[in-house]
Design a protein around this motif. Sequence first.
Motif, short mmCIF file in Angstrom:
data_model
loop_
_atom_site.label_atom_id
_atom_site.label_comp_id
_atom_site.label_asym_id
_atom_site.label_seq_id
_atom_site.Cartn_x
_atom_site.Cartn_y
_atom_site.Cartn_z
N ASN A 31 0.81 -1.22 0.00
CA ASN A 31 0.00 0.00 0.00
C ASN A 31 0.84 1.27 0.00
O ASN A 31 0.29 2.37 0.06
N TYR A 32 2.17 1.09 -0.06
CA TYR A 32 3.06 2.24 0.05
C TYR A 32 4.05 2.27 -1.10
O TYR A 32 4.66 1.25 -1.43
N ALA A 33 4.23 3.46 -1.67
CA ALA A 33 5.41 3.70 -2.47
C ALA A 33 6.59 3.79 -1.51
O ALA A 33 6.42 4.17 -0.35
N MET A 34 7.76 3.44 -1.99
CA MET A 34 8.94 3.42 -1.12
C MET A 34 10.04 4.29 -1.72
O MET A 34 10.19 4.41 -2.94
N SER A 52 7.20 2.73 -7.09
CA SER A 52 5.76 2.73 -6.88
C SER A 52 5.31 1.50 -6.10
O SER A 52 6.09 0.56 -5.87
N ARG A 53 4.07 1.50 -5.71
CA ARG A 53 3.52 0.42 -4.90
C ARG A 53 3.75 -0.94 -5.56
O ARG A 53 4.13 -1.90 -4.91
N GLY A 54 3.47 -1.03 -6.83
CA GLY A 54 3.58 -2.31 -7.53
C GLY A 54 4.95 -2.58 -8.10
O GLY A 54 5.21 -3.68 -8.60
N ALA A 98 8.52 5.12 3.69
CA ALA A 98 7.27 4.66 3.10
C ALA A 98 6.31 5.83 2.93
O ALA A 98 6.17 6.67 3.83
N ASP A 99 5.66 5.86 1.79
CA ASP A 99 4.77 6.96 1.40
C ASP A 99 3.44 6.37 0.95
O ASP A 99 3.42 5.46 0.12
#
Length: 124
Positions: A31-34, A52-54, A98-99
């Motif tokens: 659930n977080y971009a890093m 990105s998240r994925g 984490a964002d």
Amino acid sequence: QVQLVESGGGLVQAGGSLRLSCAASGRTFSNYAMGWFRQAPGKEREFVAGISRGGGTTDYAESVKGRFTISRDNAKNTVYLQMNSLKPADTADYYCAADRSVLPRKASYLYDYWGQGTQVTVSS
């Protein structure tokens, strides 16, 4: 809450490589971009790389493009930073963050959770 723990820092000669890892626990990692940031002595914290998240979108600071690679394994709740062709100017404490955003962002104040950091020293 998301807990982040970095590892993999150390002392390396110029031209060498290191791989940093950041293990996450707590809320759903995907659930977080890093992001990876670094802070050298006497300097402000700066963006290094984000993902990105994925994992499909990445972004890099100009100073590390072509040398560093960020990746993530959502099954292992871990984000990585592969650092090649290291330079003395890369010496710093490196932090993962984490964002809640979907895509990586450069501004550190946008990130919600931070690790304790791992030190990277590149000797000339």
